[in-house]
Design a protein around this motif. Structure first.
Motif, PDB file in Angstrom:
ATOM      1  N   LEU C 521     -64.737-105.445   5.301  1.00  0.00           N
ATOM      2  CA  LEU C 521     -65.930-104.626   5.116  1.00  0.00           C
ATOM      3  C   LEU C 521     -66.298-103.842   6.364  1.00  0.00           C
ATOM      4  N   GLU C 522     -65.915-104.351   7.543  1.00  0.00           N
ATOM      5  CA  GLU C 522     -66.300-103.634   8.755  1.00  0.00           C
ATOM      6  C   GLU C 522     -65.728-102.225   8.789  1.00  0.00           C
ATOM      7  N   TRP C 523     -64.651-101.995   8.053  1.00  0.00           N
ATOM      8  CA  TRP C 523     -64.044-100.663   8.074  1.00  0.00           C
ATOM      9  C   TRP C 523     -64.704 -99.722   7.066  1.00  0.00           C
ATOM     10  N   THR C 524     -65.667-100.252   6.282  1.00  0.00           N
ATOM     11  CA  THR C 524     -66.353 -99.369   5.340  1.00  0.00           C
ATOM     12  C   THR C 524     -67.570 -98.718   5.992  1.00  0.00           C
ATOM     13  N   VAL C 525     -67.878 -99.092   7.225  1.00  0.00           N
ATOM     14  CA  VAL C 525     -68.973 -98.417   7.921  1.00  0.00           C
ATOM     15  C   VAL C 525     -68.378 -97.498   8.983  1.00  0.00           C
ATOM     16  N   ALA C 526     -69.226 -96.601   9.499  1.00  0.00           N
ATOM     17  CA  ALA C 526     -68.730 -95.593  10.433  1.00  0.00           C
ATOM     18  C   ALA C 526     -68.279 -96.222  11.743  1.00  0.00           C
ATOM     19  N   SER C 527     -67.540 -95.449  12.530  1.00  0.00           N
ATOM     20  CA  SER C 527     -67.187 -95.849  13.890  1.00  0.00           C
ATOM     21  C   SER C 527     -67.865 -94.883  14.844  1.00  0.00           C
ATOM     22  N   PRO C 528     -68.575 -95.318  15.840  1.00  0.00           N
ATOM     23  CA  PRO C 528     -68.936 -96.709  16.097  1.00  0.00           C
ATOM     24  C   PRO C 528     -69.860 -97.241  15.025  1.00  0.00           C
ATOM     25  N   ALA C 529     -69.841 -98.546  14.855  1.00  0.00           N
ATOM     26  CA  ALA C 529     -70.678 -99.138  13.814  1.00  0.00           C
ATOM     27  C   ALA C 529     -72.128 -98.803  14.113  1.00  0.00           C
ATOM     28  N   PRO C 530     -72.861 -98.313  13.138  1.00  0.00           N
ATOM     29  CA  PRO C 530     -74.274 -98.020  13.359  1.00  0.00           C
ATOM     30  C   PRO C 530     -75.011 -99.262  13.837  1.00  0.00           C
ATOM     31  N   TYR C 531     -76.155 -99.012  14.503  1.00  0.00           N
ATOM     32  CA  TYR C 531     -76.900-100.137  15.094  1.00  0.00           C
ATOM     33  C   TYR C 531     -77.270-101.147  14.016  1.00  0.00           C
ATOM     34  N   HIS C 532     -77.630-100.663  12.851  1.00  0.00           N
ATOM     35  CA  HIS C 532     -77.916-101.567  11.729  1.00  0.00           C
ATOM     36  C   HIS C 532     -76.933-101.296  10.614  1.00  0.00           C
ATOM     37  N   THR C 533     -76.242-102.308  10.196  1.00  0.00           N
ATOM     38  CA  THR C 533     -75.292-102.133   9.097  1.00  0.00           C
ATOM     39  C   THR C 533     -75.666-103.066   7.961  1.00  0.00           C
ATOM     40  N   PHE C 534     -75.272-102.673   6.766  1.00  0.00           N
ATOM     41  CA  PHE C 534     -75.484-103.485   5.573  1.00  0.00           C
ATOM     42  C   PHE C 534     -76.943-103.908   5.384  1.00  0.00           C
ATOM     43  N   SER C 535     -77.858-102.970   5.669  1.00  0.00           N
ATOM     44  CA  SER C 535     -79.244-103.248   5.310  1.00  0.00           C
ATOM     45  C   SER C 535     -79.308-103.435   3.797  1.00  0.00           C
ATOM     46  N   ALA C 536     -78.438-102.714   3.093  1.00  0.00           N
ATOM     47  CA  ALA C 536     -78.225-102.996   1.679  1.00  0.00           C
ATOM     48  C   ALA C 536     -76.827-103.577   1.553  1.00  0.00           C
ATOM     49  N   PRO C 537     -76.681-104.601   0.727  1.00  0.00           N
ATOM     50  CA  PRO C 537     -75.379-105.266   0.647  1.00  0.00           C
ATOM     51  C   PRO C 537     -74.274-104.343   0.147  1.00  0.00           C
ATOM     52  N   PRO C 538     -73.045-104.635   0.506  1.00  0.00           N
ATOM     53  CA  PRO C 538     -71.926-103.827   0.047  1.00  0.00           C
ATOM     54  C   PRO C 538     -71.685-104.030  -1.443  1.00  0.00           C
ATOM     55  N   SER C 539     -70.962-103.108  -2.028  1.00  0.00           N
ATOM     56  CA  SER C 539     -70.712-103.213  -3.463  1.00  0.00           C
ATOM     57  C   SER C 539     -69.681-104.297  -3.742  1.00  0.00           C
ATOM     58  N   GLN C 540     -69.757-104.843  -4.960  1.00  0.00           N
ATOM     59  CA  GLN C 540     -68.794-105.869  -5.365  1.00  0.00           C
ATOM     60  C   GLN C 540     -67.377-105.332  -5.259  1.00  0.00           C
ATOM     61  N   GLN C 541     -67.255-104.057  -5.552  1.00  0.00           N
ATOM     62  CA  GLN C 541     -65.940-103.417  -5.509  1.00  0.00           C
ATOM     63  C   GLN C 541     -65.341-103.520  -4.103  1.00  0.00           C
ATOM     64  N   ASP C 542     -66.185-103.217  -3.107  1.00  0.00           N
ATOM     65  CA  ASP C 542     -65.702-103.296  -1.717  1.00  0.00           C
ATOM     66  C   ASP C 542     -65.334-104.723  -1.346  1.00  0.00           C
ATOM     67  N   ILE C 543     -66.177-105.652  -1.812  1.00  0.00           N
ATOM     68  CA  ILE C 543     -65.912-107.065  -1.475  1.00  0.00           C
ATOM     69  C   ILE C 543     -64.582-107.505  -2.074  1.00  0.00           C
ATOM     70  N   ASP C 544     -64.356-107.170  -3.326  1.00  0.00           N
ATOM     71  CA  ASP C 544     -63.101-107.563  -3.955  1.00  0.00           C
ATOM     72  C   ASP C 544     -61.922-106.885  -3.286  1.00  0.00           C
ATOM     73  N   LYS C 545     -62.127-105.654  -2.902  1.00  0.00           N
ATOM     74  CA  LYS C 545     -61.042-104.883  -2.315  1.00  0.00           C
ATOM     75  C   LYS C 545     -60.557-105.507  -1.009  1.00  0.00           C
ATOM     76  N   GLN C 546     -61.527-105.969  -0.171  1.00  0.00           N
ATOM     77  CA  GLN C 546     -61.102-106.537   1.113  1.00  0.00           C
ATOM     78  C   GLN C 546     -60.348-107.838   0.899  1.00  0.00           C
ATOM     79  N   HIS C 547     -60.581-108.495  -0.233  1.00  0.00           N
ATOM     80  CA  HIS C 547     -59.856-109.742  -0.458  1.00  0.00           C
ATOM     81  C   HIS C 547     -58.546-109.501  -1.218  1.00  0.00           C
ATOM     82  N   GLU C 548     -58.642-108.645  -2.260  1.00  0.00           N
ATOM     83  CA  GLU C 548     -57.449-108.434  -3.080  1.00  0.00           C
ATOM     84  C   GLU C 548     -56.448-107.546  -2.374  1.00  0.00           C
ATOM     85  N   ASN C 549     -56.962-106.775  -1.426  1.00  0.00           N
ATOM     86  CA  ASN C 549     -56.104-105.830  -0.714  1.00  0.00           C
ATOM     87  C   ASN C 549     -55.486-104.837  -1.683  1.00  0.00           C
TER      88      ASN C 549
END
Lengths: 189, 380, 549
Positions: C521-549
């Protein structure tokens, strides 16, 4: 974003409550483990008693309680002594070695003389090797149970009454008892 | 070009360096049955590890060479296989059992301390070893004999170091060949560890407790080791030397020692009635001080406070003679100051006390004789 | 583009260049200057603090090591007195273990865990601040003791009684307080990690979907919570033995110095795994990324890590084979120790299987990861040799042991930290690191570290004890080379400093996902990582993607 602020808020409160309970549980674990560190001290003694680790012998008097004397076996018991740093006593066993039958009671003595020009309280610390034999070496009376005060220049012959347990494992034929003498004048006064 | 030549030259000098000829790379085989078993075990594990290493790294490098993106490799998409997982759990277990069996056998042999012929009590003491032969009157300290100027070379003096630099002692432990020698190991102060690689013995010396070890050496010779447990300042300077003699030579040595003890007692008696001049006392005192005292109190008498106090201008070295003699003979409990009553002769104690009272500007002018020491030590 | 919209946008398509200009800089709640760092409760700021602190400590401990190597360059006492030498080895060990490796991993945890879990921050941000800011005081006390009358602790980082009690040089109090503070800091950090992982996971991020990186930190934090209090206990006993006349470890009063070792190593062996399990996590992230292939045997990796952690409580006495244990004790601890080779082997085989038939490329993080696998395995082999009790009598307390644990901790833990640092530097700074310099850093480190530690095996086998300021002549040649390797390795680390500073100041702009094979999930946010990230949770799709590859 604002549509589900309320649910987000309650979620947040839930998370905070969960955090608090988890932290409390973990702090309990921390406290318990700190206590466990100290609990290891008596546990270690119990462990040593059972296993004879490090050749620690019991520091209280045993009573003579044997089912008989096994005269078919002879066990060699050796005595050695050593002074820790800074105690100017002459301290040695009167005899170095004695043969005993398991179950048979024996008395041996140790000689101590305070060579210093001042009074000293000594404490002899016993250790048995092999460590496994420590549990089978019973001291009925020993000068090591108590502190030994000696005035300057005086001497004493100290007795050790013991027997070797009849259950002594058959592969142990030699037993060495060592006494290390410490100056505990400061601690005892 | 020049750079390459330099590197080549360096490499050549490394390979051909004469000193490498006797540089030991591997564990010693030692001179006992146990030490040879230990060596075999060491080689067995080393070979097994090497084979596993070649296989695993070989597969890895195969991937590195042939499965590169730059060569257009496309990733496969397998990512688990229970069969393979079971296989590479099972094979190591089999190998471990193969190693554990000989290890257990050797260990059981090492721990069998019964039926020894000779028993020797070994005591570690900051920073020397004390040997006492059970049932004999023989006991002595064994101290590093490498001269101080060979290792204190901050001044870049070009003192040539001995062949056995830091591995030589004044009085080695002497044991016979082909006899089971049992060691009872303990300590006076902190934890030390008595280690002789050639016997594959390393046993901690714990204060207040005894540990056992044993050996049966095949070949006469001199074997060297060192203290292996950090025991304070001079941990690196308390070597162990064991001289192994044939049983006949060992008996001769025992007799010699008995005679020497008798002679020493006579000499002590004689020194009581004689008195030494200041020059003699100061000279012997300086030698004794350098050998026994200067490690802590330093050649300059300034010590290493707070653990090792200065003697220069100290209350003891300039106070009453009796207290001064007393601390040298009996040591001081709870400090590094040992009792030297048994390590030094009356004459040496008299000399060293005289030296300390007159060196470094402690000009008390006091002369201490053997008889004075005897008076303090009483019946000792 | 605001932070929130960015988070909700899947940025897996790396062709899309992300304009991160507005996100990196100012934020409403951010203070300026020193106050920002003193009062910060932001996980990224605290992560940065931990990482810098660890690097400064690495250089400090390295400087001490270089004095040690200078003294050992040739036989004889040239530079330092034996007592000061013991102070150097003691403080070197303490600084590296408690000051460099452990805080560096905590820094990684702070930076990466919330981002990998899709959480806005660590669970306990104020405690997070506190746990970092007591660390500098601990090390000020420890290092300050060099300038005290007593000198620094001189009894080895393992502080065996009675050398550290009755026979101490008077530094035991400084030592004790410093270690207490380090322990409190570690415990707080670990509690924070456990709470974060248990409660802050984004909805849909189940335990078995967590990246392996998170798993290893989870297990490590539990180990810390269980064993650091035991360390605190044994340090307390040492303090009361020294200053209040108790006799826990004094035979004269009925205590036992060997008991100290039992309690210490009951902490000490899990501590060893505390320093290596997170390294497994980092390597399990980088190797799949640069092999462009999913990690082989994810669940077996989780189980292997857990079994290593559990076994670590059953092997402590293998550090004490020479203390005079009864035969059955020696056998029990030997078998348990050998058993650890099995799960450790599984991990190594899994990494190799991940690389097998992948599509490999060799960016600097991958180079460090490959070096880690090989050199850590060598450390593992010597560990297996050390596990064999009869042979351990020969190896124990020699340079063979020194070689073993430096292979595991330097080319193991430290190399994994470098792999991780290069891997995430683009995310942390928004810039790519200077590739050429980083390669220099890698190759210089690789060559010098082997020159430094490999000959130590030979020295140990030939019979050189550890912790000695001077040695017999037959050890002279190797010691010279070891020292040269030591200086070279020490200096090579300055290249890393240069790389990091350059990377912070500028360089090629990094994409949100600069590594095409990276997941997480860290790669779904900008670089450099904004000071606050995931104030809203990531989507289920992103979560599955990082695991299923």
């Amino acid at each position: 974003m604002s549509s589900d602020t309320n649910s987000a808020k309650s979620n947040k409160n839930n998370t905070l409550a969960n955090n608090n309970t988890t932290v409390k549980k973990l702090l309990l674990v921390v406290l318990a483990m700190f206590g466990f560190g100290f609990l290891l001290v008596p546990l270690y003694d119990v462990f040593c008693d059972i296993t004879g680790l490090n050749g620690k012998t019991s520091n209280t008097a045993a009573s003579y309680n044997t089912t008989g004397i096994d005269s078919s076996r002879t066990v060699k018991v050796q005595f050695i002594t050593r002074n820790a740093k800074g105690i100017p006593w002459q301290f040695e066993p009167v005899i170095n070695e004695i043969n005993v039958h398991p179950g048979e009671m024996k008395v041996v003595s140790f000689y101590a003389k305070n060579n210093a020009s001042y009074d000293i309280t000594g404490q002899a610390v016993p250790s048995v090797s092999p460590g496994l034999a420590a549990n089978y070496f019973h001291k009925i009376e020993c000068f090591c149970f108590t502190q030994q005060p000696l005035t300057a220049g005086s001497d004493v012959e100290m007795g050790l009454q013991f027997y070797v347990d009849i259950e002594l494992p058959s592969d142990i034929n030699t037993l060495t008892l060592s006494y290390t003498l410490y100056d505990i004048s400061e601690k005892s006064s | 070009m020049g750079k390459h030549k330099l590197i080549l030259l360096m490499l050549v000098s490394v390979v051909t360096n004469v000193a490498w000829a006797d540089t030991q790379l591997n564990l010693t085989k030692g001179v006992t049955a146990v030490s040879r078993d230990v060596y075999d075990l060491h080689m067995l594990v080393l070979y097994i590890c090497t084979v596993i290493g070649i296989l695993v790294f070989g597969i890895m490098f195969w991937s590195i060479i042939f499965h590169r993106k730059s060569k257009g490799a496309k990733p496969a998409d397998f990512h688990e296989s229970t069969k393979v997982e079971i296989l590479w759990t099972a094979i190591p277990i089999v190998l471990l059992i193969a190693m554990a069996i000989p290890a257990t056998k050797t260990l059981i042999a090492m721990e069998d301390n019964e039926n020894s012929d000779v028993t020797i009590q070994i005591t570690g003491s900051q920073w020397k070893w004390h040997y006492k032969y059970f049932d004999q009157d023989i006991e002595y300290y064994s101290v590093l004999s490498t001269p101080r100027e060979q290792y204190q070379n901050q001044q870049q003096t070009s003192v040539v170091k001995d062949e056995n630099y830091l591995l030589e002692v004044d009085k080695p432990l002497v044991i016979p060949t082909n006899k089971k020698v049992r060691f009872l190991i303990t300590s006076d102060d902190v934890i030390h560890s008595w280690w002789v690689p050639a016997f594959a013995i390393k046993q901690d010396a714990n204060p207040g407790f005894i540990n056992e070890a044993w050996t049966r050496v095949d070949e006469p010779g001199t074997y060297r080791g060192q203290c292996a447990e950090l025991c304070g300042k001079d941990h690196g300077f308390m070597p162990i030397v064991v001289e192994v003699k044939s049983p006949e030579d060992y008996d001769i040595w025992l007799t010699e020692q008995q005679q020497r003890i008798a002679q020493a007692a006579n000499a002590e008696q004689a020194s009581l009635s004689s008195s030494m001049s200041k020059e003699e006392l100061m000279q012997l005192g300086e030698t004794t001080y350098t050998a026994y005292c200067s490690a802590c109190h330093q050649i300059t008498g300034l010590g290493l406070p707070p653990a090792f106090p200065a003697l220069k201008g100290s209350a003891i070295a300039t106070g009453t003679i009796k207290d001064h003699i007393d601390i040298v003979i009996n040591g001081k409990a709870g400090t590094g100051m040992q009792a030297y009553g048994k390590q030094l002769t009356l004459k040496e104690i008299a000399a060293v006390v005289t030296y300390e009272r007159n060196a470094w500007g402690n000009n008390t002018g006091d002369l201490v004789q053997s008889a004075d020491v005897k008076a303090v030590s009483g019946e000792q | 583009m605001t932070t929130d919209t960015l988070n909700n946008t899947s940025t897996a398509d790396i062709e899309v260049a992300v304009n991160q200009g507005d996100n990196s800089g100012n934020h409403d709640h951010k203070m300026t200057g020193i106050k920002r760092w003193l009062y910060t409760t932001n996980h990224k700021d605290i992560g940065t603090l931990y990482l810098w602190f660890a690097f400064i400590m690495l250089l400090t401990g390295g400087a001490l090591a270089m004095v040690i190597r200078a003294e050992l360059f040739q036989p004889g006492l040239q530079l330092v007195e034996p007592d000061f030498f013991n102070q150097l080895t003691t403080v070197h060990g303490l600084v590296m273990v408690f000051g460099a490796i452990m805080p560096a991993f905590t820094g990684f945890a702070n930076w990466m865990l919330p981002m990998m879990l899709g959480a806005p921050d660590m669970a306990l941000p104020r405690m997070n601040n506190w746990s970092f800011w007591i660390l500098p005081f601990a090390f000020a006390i420890l290092l300050g003791s060099f300038f005290m009358e007593s000198g620094a602790p001189n009894f080895g980082w393992t502080f065996y009684a009675p050398l550290s009690t009755t026979y101490s040089n008077g530094s035991t109090a400084f030592f004790g307080f410093a270690v207490h503070i380090m322990g409190i800091s570690s415990i707080m950090g670990a509690i924070n990690i456990v709470v974060t992982i248990m409660n802050m996971r984004a909805p849909g991020m189940t335990y078995m979907k967590m990246p392996l990186f998170v798993w290893t930190f989870f297990i490590t934090a539990y180990l810390l919570i269980v064993v650091m209090p035991v360390l605190a206990g044994v340090v307390t006993m040492i303090l009361t033995d020294t200053y209040f006349g108790t006799s826990f470890f004094d035979a004269a009063g009925g205590g036992d110095p060997v008991m100290f070792q039992h309690i210490f190593w009951f902490f000490g062996h899990p501590e060893v795994y505390i320093m290596i399990l997170p390294a497994f996590g980092i390597i399990s992230t980088t190797i799949p990324a640069f092999s462009r292939k999913k990690l082989f045997g994810y669940s077996s990796m989780v189980y292997a890590t857990s079994s290593i952690a559990l076994l670590s409580f059953l092997v402590w006495a293998h550090h004490m084979f020479t203390t005079g244990m009864p035969l059955f004790g020696e056998l029990f601890f030997m078998y348990c120790t050998m058993l650890i080779a099995v799960p450790t082997g599984v991990k190594i085989f899994n990494w190799v299987a991940t690389m097998w038939r992948g599509s490999l490329s060799f960016e600097t993080p991958m180079l460090f990861s490959i070096a880690f696998v090989i050199l850590f395995t060598i450390g593992g082999f010597s560990g297996l040799m050390l596990a064999m009790t009869p042979v351990d009598f020969q190896y124990h307390d020699t340079y063979f042991v020194v070689a073993h644990f430096h292979y595991v901790l330097v080319t193991g833990s430290l190399f994994s930290l470098y792999a991780g640092a290069y891997f995430w530097l683009p995310k942390w700074t928004g810039h790519m690191y200077n590739d050429t310099l980083s390669k220099w850093h890698f190759w210089c480190s690789l060559i010098s570290v082997n020159l430094l530690f490999f000959p130590m095996h030979f020295l140990g086998l030939a019979g050189m004890p550890r912790r000695i300021p001077d040695y017999a002549l037959q050890f002279a040649d190797f010691n010279k080379w070891v020292s040269i390797g030591g200086f070279a390795f020490g200096l090579s680390q300055l290249i890393f400093l240069a790389v990091v500073i350059k990377c912070i100041r500028g360089g090629e702009k990094a994409l949100a996902k600069p590594w095409d094979g990276a997941v997480g999930l860290e790669w779904t946010v900008a670089s450099p990582a904004p000071y606050h990230t995931f104030s809203a949770p990531p989507s289920q799709q992103d979560i599955d993607k990082q695991h299923e590859n």
